[in-house]
Design an enzyme around this catalytic site. Structure first.
Site, PDB file in Angstrom:
ATOM      1  NE  ARG A 108      23.207   3.201 -45.108  1.00 12.73           N
ATOM      2  CZ  ARG A 108      24.374   2.850 -45.647  1.00 12.73           C
ATOM      3  NH1 ARG A 108      24.992   3.655 -46.483  1.00 12.73           N
ATOM      4  NH2 ARG A 108      24.933   1.703 -45.346  1.00 12.73           N
ATOM      5  CG  HIS A 135      26.574  -0.647 -40.895  1.00 11.55           C
ATOM      6  ND1 HIS A 135      25.391  -1.099 -41.475  1.00 11.55           N
ATOM      7  CD2 HIS A 135      27.407  -0.347 -41.943  1.00 11.55           C
ATOM      8  CE1 HIS A 135      25.519  -1.068 -42.797  1.00 11.55           C
ATOM      9  NE2 HIS A 135      26.715  -0.624 -43.104  1.00 11.55           N
ATOM     10  CD  GLN A 138      29.827  -3.861 -43.812  1.00  4.79           C
ATOM     11  OE1 GLN A 138      29.221  -3.178 -44.600  1.00  4.79           O
ATOM     12  NE2 GLN A 138      30.680  -4.810 -44.200  1.00  4.79           N
ATOM     13  CG  ASP A 226      34.172   2.640 -41.588  1.00  9.04           C
ATOM     14  OD1 ASP A 226      34.192   2.797 -42.824  1.00  9.04           O
ATOM     15  OD2 ASP A 226      33.176   2.912 -40.885  1.00  9.04           O
ATOM     16  CB  CYS A 265      32.145  -1.673 -43.912  1.00  2.00           C
ATOM     17  SG  CYS A 265      32.383   0.099 -43.624  1.00  2.00           S
ATOM     18  NE  ARG A 293      26.006  -5.168 -45.784  1.00  2.29           N
ATOM     19  CZ  ARG A 293      25.770  -3.852 -45.803  1.00  2.29           C
ATOM     20  NH1 ARG A 293      26.752  -3.012 -46.045  1.00  2.29           N
ATOM     21  NH2 ARG A 293      24.563  -3.377 -45.548  1.00  2.29           N
TER      22      ARG A 293
HETATM   23  N1   CP Z   1      29.267  -0.807 -46.286  1.00  2.39           N
HETATM   24  C1   CP Z   1      28.159  -0.126 -46.613  1.00  2.39           C
HETATM   25  O1   CP Z   1      27.196  -0.051 -45.850  1.00  2.39           O
HETATM   26  O2   CP Z   1      28.196   0.435 -47.859  1.00  2.39           O
HETATM   27  P1   CP Z   1      27.142   1.460 -48.475  1.00  2.39           P
HETATM   28  O3   CP Z   1      27.293   2.747 -47.719  1.00  2.39           O
HETATM   29  O4   CP Z   1      27.551   1.569 -49.919  1.00  2.39           O
HETATM   30  O5   CP Z   1      25.760   0.901 -48.300  1.00  2.39           O
HETATM   31  N1  NVA Z   2      31.128   4.624 -40.761  1.00  5.92           N
HETATM   32  C1  NVA Z   2      30.661   4.802 -42.121  1.00  5.92           C
HETATM   33  C2  NVA Z   2      30.173   3.513 -42.673  1.00  5.92           C
HETATM   34  C3  NVA Z   2      29.709   3.571 -44.105  1.00  5.92           C
HETATM   35  C4  NVA Z   2      29.188   2.269 -44.610  1.00  5.92           C
HETATM   36  C5  NVA Z   2      29.580   5.872 -42.152  1.00  5.92           C
HETATM   37  O1  NVA Z   2      28.705   5.883 -41.267  1.00  5.92           O
HETATM   38  O2  NVA Z   2      29.607   6.700 -43.057  1.00  5.92           O
END
Ligand code: CP
Ligand code: NVA
Length: 308
Positions: A108, A135, A138, A226, A265, A293
């Site tokens: 990530r 993502h 997700q 989101d 998400c 997930r």
């Molecule tokens: N939805 C998601 O990716 O959650 P986290 O940021 O908690 O991993």
């Molecule tokens: N769009 C959000 C998703 C988090 C899971 C971010 O990138 O922070």
């Protein structure tokens, strides 16, 4: 050929359908067992997943950790602050070293170019656990969730409300691959990267961008939103004000189909992008979506490691 999963197109529609089917089977076959129990076939016994986090995470971290355990393998976590990556060791060198000691890498990070660089130098699969661009993991869980709840993807109508962000990009990418339509309600100045819509349209999906949140929601099978402020973005009052008409309210949900599903998400900012009555309401699938997930990530790991 090493199988990386940087975006959904790396797998393609057939492999995605295979992963979703596998996730449904594996989920059913271990029902009632303790969450840490290993699947009876232990398909990834002896395998280690390295997970790198340069941004916060709860679901991605826990789901991949539990996923590899349930598949019979193990994981280790490197965070930006304590690994040499955080002190300037290159992505390329990190990729080469991890490839010698681990069987797959989940990362990530912020800049999507970093994950592309990691995939270029890694000799084991690299999986995108979120970048500023996309993502895909997700969305595998999201597709699994709506299918479990009876939705046929082809021809279904999805509504996105809010920011044109990484999660939306992967939904639009999925639309092209799995043949569904997306109406994107987004305020001026916060549009998604148009390349995802161009690709999806080229694959036959109907992708419409509108400034009218009501038009986006009308007749939808799935309503998705989101956070308005993604990780790494400034919490600007101007942006929140622009987003407010796109808040998912009961009135907005009433414009969608009567049996429309609500997805998010998580993490949610209740009272910003969605009100409690919707996110906690009968149409919300968010807890199944979060659980999925885990099931979806198991199938992504199996695909990346050539077991699907
Ligand atoms: N939805 C998601 O990716 O959650 P986290 O940021 O908690 O991993
Ligand atoms: N769009 C959000 C998703 C988090 C899971 C971010 O990138 O922070």
């Amino acid at each position: 050929m090493t199988r990386h999963f940087l975006n959904l197109s790396d797998a393609g529609a057939d492999a995605m359908a295979g992963m979703i089917a596998d996730a449904i089977d594996r989920k059913a076959s271990r029902a009632g067992q303790p969450k840490g129990a290993i699947d009876s076939d232990a398909p990834l016994a002896g395998h280690t997943l390295a997970m790198i986090f340069e941004k916060n995470s709860t679901r991605t971290r826990v789901s991949f950790d539990m996923a590899i355990r349930q598949l019979g393998g193990t994981s280790l976590i490197l965070d930006g602050g304590t690994s040499q990556l955080g002190r300037g060791e290159t992505v390329a060198d990190t990729a080469r070293v991890l490839s010698r000691m681990c069987d797959a890498i989940m990362i990530r990070t912020d800049d999507h170019a970093k994950i592309e660089e990691m995939a270029h130098y890694a000799t084991v699969p690299v999986i995108n656990g979120l970048t500023d661009l996309s993502h895909p993991c997700q969305i595998m869980a999201d597709l699994l969730t709506v299918i479990e709840h009876g939705l046929a993807l082809p021809g279904s109508q999805w509504a996105w409300l809010g920011d044109g962000n990484n999660v939306l990009h992967s939904i639009v990418e999925a639309a092209g691959l799995m043949k569904f339509d997306v109406r994107i309600g987004v305020p001026q100045g916060y549009d998604p990267d148009p390349s995802f819509a161009e690709q999806a349209k080229g694959q036959g999906a109907n992708i419409v961008l509108t400034r009218d949140p009501l038009e986006a929601a009308r007749g939808a099978d799935v309503v998705v939103t989101d956070t308005w402020v993604s990780m790494g973005q400034a919490h600007a009052e101007e942006k929140l004000a622009a987003m407010m008409p796109y808040q998912v309210t009961e009135a907005l949900m009433a414009l969608a189909k009567p049996d429309a599903k609500f997805l998010h998400c998580l993490p949610a900012h209740r009272g910003e992008e969605v009100v409690d009555a919707v996110i906690d309401g009968p149409q919300s699938l968010i807890w199944d979506e979060a659980e999925n997930r885990l099931h979806a990530q198991k199938s992504v790991l199996l695909w990346a490691l050539g077991r699907l």
